[in-house]
Design an enzyme around this catalytic site. Structure first.
Site, short mmCIF file in Angstrom:
data_model
loop_
_atom_site.label_atom_id
_atom_site.label_comp_id
_atom_site.label_asym_id
_atom_site.label_seq_id
_atom_site.Cartn_x
_atom_site.Cartn_y
_atom_site.Cartn_z
N HIS A 293 -8.83 1.07 -3.26
CA HIS A 293 -9.48 0.88 -2.36
C HIS A 293 -10.34 2.04 -1.75
O HIS A 293 -9.43 3.06 -1.38
CB HIS A 293 -8.66 0.23 -1.03
N HIS B 41 -1.60 -1.48 -3.90
CA HIS B 41 -2.73 -1.43 -3.13
C HIS B 41 -2.78 0.25 -3.11
O HIS B 41 -1.74 0.99 -2.38
CB HIS B 41 -2.73 -2.05 -2.00
N ASP C 46 -4.82 3.35 -1.67
CA ASP C 46 -5.80 3.94 -0.56
C ASP C 46 -6.35 5.22 -0.76
O ASP C 46 -5.58 6.13 -0.52
CB ASP C 46 -5.14 3.85 0.72
N MET D 86 -11.14 -5.54 6.60
CA MET D 86 -10.40 -4.42 7.33
C MET D 86 -9.93 -5.26 8.77
O MET D 86 -10.88 -5.59 9.45
CB MET D 86 -11.27 -3.17 7.62
N SER E 28 0.73 -1.15 0.00
CA SER E 28 0.04 0.07 0.04
C SER E 28 0.94 0.95 0.16
O SER E 28 1.53 1.67 0.87
CB SER E 28 -0.90 -0.03 1.14
N ASP F 184 -6.43 -6.14 5.26
CA ASP F 184 -5.82 -4.83 5.32
C ASP F 184 -5.74 -4.10 6.49
O ASP F 184 -6.87 -3.86 7.22
CB ASP F 184 -7.08 -3.97 4.60
N MET G 210 -8.79 8.24 0.44
CA MET G 210 -9.50 8.45 1.84
C MET G 210 -10.04 10.08 1.44
O MET G 210 -9.53 10.96 1.01
CB MET G 210 -8.66 8.52 3.21
N MET H 228 -11.90 4.56 0.48
CA MET H 228 -12.52 4.62 1.82
C MET H 228 -13.07 6.12 1.58
O MET H 228 -12.68 7.12 2.09
CB MET H 228 -11.39 4.76 2.64
C1 DX5 Z 1 -5.98 1.78 6.37
C2 DX5 Z 1 -5.67 1.71 4.86
C3 DX5 Z 1 -4.47 0.26 4.83
C4 DX5 Z 1 -3.26 0.90 5.13
C5 DX5 Z 1 -2.43 -0.49 5.85
O1 DX5 Z 1 -6.97 2.46 6.30
O2 DX5 Z 1 -6.71 0.71 4.16
O3 DX5 Z 1 -4.43 -0.22 3.27
O4 DX5 Z 1 -2.48 1.43 4.04
O5 DX5 Z 1 -1.47 0.18 6.43
P1 DX5 Z 1 -0.65 -0.94 7.44
O6 DX5 Z 1 -0.13 -1.98 6.70
O7 DX5 Z 1 0.72 0.25 7.76
O8 DX5 Z 1 -1.34 -1.17 8.64
ZN ZN Z 2 -6.37 -0.07 2.10
#
Ligand code: DX5
Ligand code: ZN
Length: 222
Positions: free
Chosen positions: A66, A33, A35, A137, A8, A175, A37, A68
């Protein structure tokens, strides 16, 4: 079953994002990956479509987006146009999950449904057949570098059973908090795609990637 690491880039150093991506690619990563947000569904704001667009030409990896994001159906076309290979939406963020999954498939890419740690598997009951990848998650989404929540392991095991009982071909991704200390427990529980952010993108990326990948290699050769 094949096992994959999905590094990620949330934890990457954006000063040299392109180089960091090429480093994991060179290590053999097949998934990346991504992410997203929105500051609404989760507290943080990360990055979005323009970043995906600019990193897309760098590699042929599977770009695993992904979202969010609240009401993610608003952004499916934009991320598909920018080159996503798969888009995962949160069941909690969709008013019409079934329709949103159709919208993703209509773009010819893979669907994913993510569940927060406290969301029961029962929300998947009527969409099982439309999901190419389930994302459980293992932390509350919003930040990298958190600790895996132990109660989520039982949920992974249960979902793996359901996938087998229903003979689904979907992947089961986890994740959050995956590192050399927790990786065996998530693999034993039944995950086959493992997101890894802070455990890959800090310090010596190559050796950190390889340390995690060693656990998968054993199982991929069985
Ligand atoms: C969390 C994200 C993850 C995050 C994981 O909100 O969806 O993908 O990057 O990070 P680590 O591996 O550091 O827990
Ligand atoms: Zn993620």
């Amino acid at each position: 079953m094949k096992y994959y690491l999905a590094p990620s880039i949330l934890s990457a150093d954006f000063k040299h994002l392109g180089d960091d991506i090429l480093t994991v690619r060179k290590c053999g990563a097949q998934y990346l990956h991504f992410d997203v947000m929105d500051g609404m569904f989760v507290p943080s704001i990360s990055f979005g479509v323009p970043v995906l667009k600019s990193i897309r030409p760098l590699t042929d990896m599977f770009y695993d987006v992904h979202l969010m994001v609240q009401d993610p159906e608003r952004y499916i076309d934009a991320f598909a146009d920018a080159g996503a290979d798969g888009i995962t939406v949160h069941a909690e963020a969709c008013r019409h999950l079934d329709r949103t999954l159709d919208q993703i498939h209509e773009r010819g890419i893979r669907t994913g449904v993510a569940l927060n740690p406290a969301t029961p598997l029962s929300v998947l009951e009527y969409v099982y057949d439309k999901v190419d990848m389930f994302l459980l998650m293992t932390v509350n989404p919003g930040f990298g570098g958190q600790k895996l929540i132990p109660a989520t392991l039982e949920k992974i095991t249960r979902l793996r059973q359901i996938i087998e009982e229903r003979d689904l071909r979907a992947d089961l991704e986890v994740d959050g908090g995956v590192n050399t200390e927790t990786i065996t427990s998530v693999l034993d529980a039944g995950a086959n795609v493992l997101v890894a952010g802070s455990s890959v993108f800090s310090g010596d990326i190559t050796s950190r990637y390889r340390a995690l990948e060693a656990y998968l290699r054993e199982r991929n050769s069985e």
